[in-house]
Write a protein that holds these residues in place. Structure first.
Motif, PDB file in Angstrom:
ATOM      1  N   HIS A  37       0.858  -1.184   0.000  1.00 31.79           N
ATOM      2  CA  HIS A  37       0.000   0.000   0.000  1.00 31.79           C
ATOM      3  C   HIS A  37       0.893   1.232   0.000  1.00 31.79           C
ATOM      4  CE1 HIS A  37      -3.421  -2.479   1.173  1.00 31.79           C
ATOM      5  NE2 HIS A  37      -2.663  -3.013   2.086  1.00 31.79           N
ATOM      6  N   ARG A  63       1.458  -3.977  11.067  1.00 34.06           N
ATOM      7  CA  ARG A  63       1.960  -4.147   9.695  1.00 34.06           C
ATOM      8  C   ARG A  63       3.476  -4.279   9.687  1.00 34.06           C
ATOM      9  NH1 ARG A  63      -1.170  -3.762   5.527  1.00 34.06           N
ATOM     10  NH2 ARG A  63       0.424  -2.942   4.139  1.00 34.06           N
ATOM     11  N   ILE A 120      -4.354 -10.970  10.638  1.00 34.28           N
ATOM     12  CA  ILE A 120      -5.784 -10.716  10.429  1.00 34.28           C
ATOM     13  C   ILE A 120      -6.503 -10.559  11.764  1.00 34.28           C
ATOM     14  CG2 ILE A 120      -7.949 -11.753   9.619  1.00 34.28           C
ATOM     15  CD1 ILE A 120      -6.215 -12.995   7.308  1.00 34.28           C
ATOM     16  N   TYR A 132     -14.254  -3.125  11.155  1.00 31.82           N
ATOM     17  CA  TYR A 132     -13.726  -4.340  10.546  1.00 31.82           C
ATOM     18  C   TYR A 132     -14.574  -4.752   9.339  1.00 31.82           C
ATOM     19  CZ  TYR A 132     -11.636  -8.926   9.976  1.00 31.82           C
ATOM     20  OH  TYR A 132     -10.993 -10.009   9.451  1.00 31.82           O
ATOM     21  N   PHE A 135     -13.710  -2.452   6.612  1.00 35.31           N
ATOM     22  CA  PHE A 135     -12.365  -2.814   6.159  1.00 35.31           C
ATOM     23  C   PHE A 135     -12.426  -4.027   5.227  1.00 35.31           C
ATOM     24  CE2 PHE A 135      -8.479  -5.369   6.928  1.00 35.31           C
ATOM     25  CZ  PHE A 135      -7.544  -4.506   6.377  1.00 35.31           C
ATOM     26  N   GLN A 136     -13.210  -5.029   5.589  1.00 35.70           N
ATOM     27  CA  GLN A 136     -13.368  -6.224   4.751  1.00 35.70           C
ATOM     28  C   GLN A 136     -13.945  -5.854   3.391  1.00 35.70           C
ATOM     29  OE1 GLN A 136     -11.310  -8.249   6.086  1.00 35.70           O
ATOM     30  NE2 GLN A 136     -12.618 -10.031   6.048  1.00 35.70           N
ATOM     31  N   LYS A 138     -13.563  -2.987   1.857  1.00 37.39           N
ATOM     32  CA  LYS A 138     -12.486  -2.300   1.126  1.00 37.39           C
ATOM     33  C   LYS A 138     -11.482  -3.307   0.570  1.00 37.39           C
ATOM     34  CE  LYS A 138     -13.911   1.843   1.601  1.00 37.39           C
ATOM     35  NZ  LYS A 138     -14.395   2.548   0.423  1.00 37.39           N
ATOM     36  N   VAL A 139     -11.148  -4.311   1.357  1.00 38.47           N
ATOM     37  CA  VAL A 139     -10.221  -5.350   0.893  1.00 38.47           C
ATOM     38  C   VAL A 139     -10.825  -6.094  -0.288  1.00 38.47           C
ATOM     39  CG1 VAL A 139      -9.129  -7.551   1.520  1.00 38.47           C
ATOM     40  CG2 VAL A 139      -9.038  -5.620   3.109  1.00 38.47           C
ATOM     41  N   LYS A 140     -12.106  -6.416  -0.189  1.00 35.03           N
ATOM     42  CA  LYS A 140     -12.787  -7.122  -1.278  1.00 35.03           C
ATOM     43  C   LYS A 140     -12.789  -6.276  -2.548  1.00 35.03           C
ATOM     44  CE  LYS A 140     -17.038  -9.575  -2.371  1.00 35.03           C
ATOM     45  NZ  LYS A 140     -18.370  -9.971  -1.923  1.00 35.03           N
ATOM     46  N   LYS A 142     -10.638  -3.969  -3.356  1.00 31.74           N
ATOM     47  CA  LYS A 142      -9.268  -3.907  -3.859  1.00 31.74           C
ATOM     48  C   LYS A 142      -8.915  -5.176  -4.628  1.00 31.74           C
ATOM     49  CE  LYS A 142      -4.539  -3.054  -2.524  1.00 31.74           C
ATOM     50  NZ  LYS A 142      -3.610  -2.700  -1.482  1.00 31.74           N
ATOM     51  N   VAL A 143      -9.313  -6.327  -4.100  1.00 29.33           N
ATOM     52  CA  VAL A 143      -9.047  -7.596  -4.780  1.00 29.33           C
ATOM     53  C   VAL A 143      -9.763  -7.634  -6.122  1.00 29.33           C
ATOM     54  CG1 VAL A 143      -9.453 -10.096  -4.662  1.00 29.33           C
ATOM     55  CG2 VAL A 143      -8.543  -8.887  -2.673  1.00 29.33           C
TER      56      VAL A 143
END
Length: 160
Positions: A37, A63, A120, A132, A135-136, A138-140, A142-143
């Protein structure tokens, strides 16, 4: 003509040796947060999740810890892969002689998976349930974006 062909072959071999070596070098200017990132992207998601300063610090520390652990595991993994490759290049190699190395590789892969899970769950403990969940999402996203970019890159017309 023959001299030119020899020169071209030597240059091609040189390029094949130099390019992978240079591209395998670590990237310059990456801070502890910029692991996959940019700092701007991290700041953006921190803002979107409405994180407190304490949460931001904990996420950054998590991180950094994860990065250092993974760096060590990757180094060990590369070393064992090289060892396995060397053993397999021997014409007299037997399965029994490489099984210990394969077992070590499997153990390292398990350590990497456990490290990812630890990261995680550490994030899950730092964030509120609402944060959370966001956040999940946003991660999805991004993927999905990364998959789309890869698909477009593979299926786009070559530029002239």
């Amino acid at each position: 003509m023959r001299r030119i062909m020899q020169l071209l072959i030597i240059m091609a071999i040189g390029v094949m040796i130099v390019v992978p070596t240079v591209s395998a070098q670590p990237h310059e200017g990456m801070d502890e947060l910029a692991i996959g990132h940019s700092t701007q992207a991290a700041d953006k998601i921190f803002k979107e999740l409405n994180l407190t300063e304490e949460q931001k610090d904990k996420i950054k520390q998590n991180r950094k810890t994860q990065h250092e652990a993974m760096k060590g595991f990757r180094a060990q993994l590369m070393k064992k892969h090289a060892e396995l490759k060397e053993k397999l290049s021997n014409p007299d190699v037997t399965r029994a002689s490489v099984e210990p190395i394969a077992a070590e590789l499997n153990a390292l892969q398990a350590k990497i998976m456990n490290c990812r899970l630890d990261g995680i769950f550490a994030v899950k403990e730092i964030l509120t349930p609402e944060q959370y969940a966001k956040f999940q999402e946003k991660v999805k996203e991004k993927v999905e974006n990364r998959k789309e970019q890869r698909w477009q890159k593979r299926h786009s017309c070559p530029r002239k």
